[in-house]
Design an enzyme around this catalytic site. Structure first.
Site, mmCIF file in Angstrom:
data_model
loop_
_atom_site.group_PDB
_atom_site.id
_atom_site.type_symbol
_atom_site.label_atom_id
_atom_site.label_comp_id
_atom_site.label_asym_id
_atom_site.label_seq_id
_atom_site.Cartn_x
_atom_site.Cartn_y
_atom_site.Cartn_z
ATOM 1 N N ASP A 146 -4.802 -9.582 -8.833
ATOM 2 C CA ASP A 146 -5.105 -8.613 -9.898
ATOM 3 C C ASP A 146 -3.914 -7.827 -10.488
ATOM 4 O OD1 ASP A 146 -4.924 -7.308 -7.429
ATOM 5 O OD2 ASP A 146 -6.888 -6.360 -7.521
ATOM 6 N N THR B 62 -0.947 1.204 -10.392
ATOM 7 C CA THR B 62 -2.247 0.620 -10.033
ATOM 8 C C THR B 62 -3.077 1.538 -9.140
ATOM 9 O OG1 THR B 62 -3.302 -1.463 -9.412
ATOM 10 C CG2 THR B 62 -1.510 -0.682 -7.980
ATOM 11 N N GLU C 248 0.833 -1.214 0.000
ATOM 12 C CA GLU C 248 0.000 0.000 0.000
ATOM 13 C C GLU C 248 0.866 1.261 0.000
ATOM 14 O OE1 GLU C 248 -3.071 0.309 -0.569
ATOM 15 O OE2 GLU C 248 -3.931 -1.669 -0.153
ATOM 16 N N GLU D 83 -12.264 0.583 -10.440
ATOM 17 C CA GLU D 83 -11.893 -0.275 -11.572
ATOM 18 C C GLU D 83 -12.889 -0.278 -12.730
ATOM 19 O OE1 GLU D 83 -11.531 -1.010 -8.375
ATOM 20 O OE2 GLU D 83 -9.413 -1.496 -8.120
ATOM 21 N N ARG E 150 0.613 3.813 -3.228
ATOM 22 C CA ARG E 150 0.016 5.130 -2.974
ATOM 23 C C ARG E 150 1.093 6.188 -2.783
ATOM 24 N NH1 ARG E 150 -5.766 4.038 0.020
ATOM 25 N NH2 ARG E 150 -5.777 1.811 -0.278
HETATM 26 C C1 DMJ Z 1 -6.333 0.542 -5.153
HETATM 27 O O1 DMJ Z 1 -5.572 0.734 -4.021
HETATM 28 C C2 DMJ Z 1 -5.541 -0.080 -6.278
HETATM 29 O O2 DMJ Z 1 -6.217 0.106 -7.474
HETATM 30 C C3 DMJ Z 1 -5.258 -1.539 -6.046
HETATM 31 O O3 DMJ Z 1 -4.598 -2.131 -7.120
HETATM 32 C C4 DMJ Z 1 -6.555 -2.265 -5.797
HETATM 33 N N1 DMJ Z 1 -7.372 -1.648 -4.798
HETATM 34 C C5 DMJ Z 1 -7.560 -0.227 -4.792
HETATM 35 C C6 DMJ Z 1 -8.765 0.286 -5.534
HETATM 36 O O4 DMJ Z 1 -9.853 -0.511 -5.556
#
Ligand code: DMJ
Length: 459
Positions: free
Chosen positions: A249, A449, A122, A365, A126
């Site tokens: 994912d 992501t 995380e 998403e 982020r």
């Molecule tokens: C985000 O922190 C990122 O997109 C991660 O890859 C998956 N979960 C969340 C959003 O749903």
């Protein structure tokens, strides 16, 4: 005998109707353009509502609690996750004042020399991703210095016997924790660590993150699938279910994007092998269209027809891979999943279309995939989807003090949480769907992501 129509009359008719259609299309295009700009402005207004609420009720905290109007921190002190996640969205939206506020908060508060155990994944997607984008978009080298300091503190995670990262690390002491991890947490570090190497000339970040991916990939089953959990010390799989949802994912997402960003053929080879296995064992062509379910990583046998808000990133990846047909087909179902309850649940069973997990935590998403598909096809059907997403968010999630997650998409009961990815991703992708194409040059960058744009500024 059927009389053949006069050729000249037919041509004249076709030409006349073409020119009428053109006039009509030009008119509707102009109207549509106006409508699209209004929608883009509306997304900005909603973004400002969320940001101003954060500034009013939670300034300096990691996140806003949009019902109680208070702040919340992930750990014993704040790492200003919301400003960090929101900063590049502000730049893309042209929100100069807000960007100044966010930058001031980030630079005033960020200090990574803290005795705190953080979750590597995380913090990487982020914070490290946010800092790299901030540096590339704003140009202030303070962001790059912070990114380097943070990455150096995260590096001990890779010191496992396999090279696959531990779950977490203490930012001050370098002590690691958590030997059970998953493909997403192991394989979603490359864009951030790799680009830091490119920007600094220090190869260590690229090498460690790449080794982690290669080690993970080398443990896939003979049929090319991975499981949901792995022990990073022994390399043993502790959960053998393969799917496209949470915990796996973004491993797949980063194989493709690492190839696109770094031109490293190893990533292309891994991606090409993985997508074959995904198509073979996870893709499920049903009476209701294309879905991707869950399968046993060793036998390929279908385990369940679970699909959810997180899996909805996959049309975006398919589109980026040039597989527009499958991307369109899956997105149609992702949108059905949204429309059926007015907003999407966390997880459904696509065979029965029943809800398995009813919450909606403001995830991006589904919207992200509509954005990619519109980018590659320019088909207005994705703009229509965008309107639906925007209206649902306003109708069900907007509060006086920000935007709230839903505990249940069935009852629409709200929860006291606004994840920072709502500003980093959800509203960014929604804005970009309606914004002029030149707002972002997709040829020169990839989104990490967490939707932080990373630009390929190196050869
Ligand atoms: C985000 O922190 C990122 O997109 C991660 O890859 C998956 N979960 C969340 C959003 O749903």
């Amino acid at each position: 005998m059927i009389k053949k129509p006069n050729l000249y009359l037919t041509i004249l008719f076709v030409l006349l109707s073409m020119s009428c259609n053109r006039v009509q299309n030009e008119k509707s295009l102009k109207e549509t353009q106006q409508e699209i700009s209004i929608l883009a402005e509306q997304v900005k207004t909603e973004f400002k509502h969320a940001w101003n609420s954060y500034m009013k009720y939670a300034k300096g905290h990691d996140a806003l609690k949009p019902l109680s109007g208070t702040g919340h921190n992930w750990y014993s002190r704040s790492f200003v996750m919301t400003p960090m996640d929101a900063f590049d969205t502000m730049i893309l939206m042209g929100l100069t004042e807000e960007a100044k506020e966010a930058k001031a908060l980030i630079l005033d508060s960020l200090d990574f020399n803290k005795d705190i155990m953080v979750q590597n994944f995380e913090i990487t997607i982020r914070m490290l991703g946010g800092l790299i984008s901030a540096y590339q978009l704003d140009g202030d080298t303070v962001f790059l210095d912070l990114a380097v300091d943070l990455a150096n503190r995260l590096l001990p995670v890779f010191d496992s016997p396999t090279g696959m990262p531990y779950w977490g690390v203490n930012l001050k002491t370098g002590q690691t924790s958590g030997n059970i991890s998953n493909p997403a947490e192991i394989g979603t570090l490359m864009l951030e660590f790799g680009s830091l190497s490119k920007l600094t000339g220090n190869h260590v970040y690229y090498e460690k993150a790449k080794r982690a991916v290669v080690e993970l990939y080398s443990r896939q089953s003979d049929i090319g699938l991975v499981g949901e959990e792995i022990n990073v010390e022994t390399g043993e799989w502790t959960n053998k279910t393969c799917h496209l949802g949470g915990r796996i994912d973004s491993y797949y997402e980063y194989l493709l994007k690492s190839w696109l960003l770094f031109d490293d053929p190893d990533f292309l080879a891994m991606w090409e092998a993985c997508i074959l296995a995904i198509d073979e064992y996870l893709a499920d062509s049903t009476d209701s269209g294309l879905w991707y379910g869950q399968a046993d990583m060793y036998t390929g046998e279908r385990i369940s027809s679970r699909f959810g808000a997180l899996d909805a990133f996959f049309p975006a990846v398919l589109a980026l891979n040039g597989d527009i047909g499958k991307a369109r087909a899956l997105q149609e179902n992702c949108f059905k999943m949204w429309e059926k309850w007015g907003i999407e649940p966390e997880q459904i069973d696509y065979a029965s279309m029943e809800v398995i997990s009813p919450s909606y935590v403001l995830r991006p998403e589904n919207i992200e995939s509509a954005f990619y598909l519109y980018h590659f096809t320019r088909d207005p059907v994705y703009l229509e989807m965008g309107k639906v997403y925007l209206n649902s968010l306003i109708k069900y999630c907007k509060t006086e003090k920000g935007y709230a997650m839903l505990k249940s998409v069935i009852t629409k009961e709200k929860g006291d949480e606004m994840e920072s990815f709502f500003l980093a991703e959800t509203l960014k992708y929604l804005y970009l769907l309606f914004a002029p194409f030149e707002t972002i040059d997709m040829e020169t960058m990839v989104f990490n992501t967490e939707a932080h744009p990373i630009y390929k500024t190196w050869d």
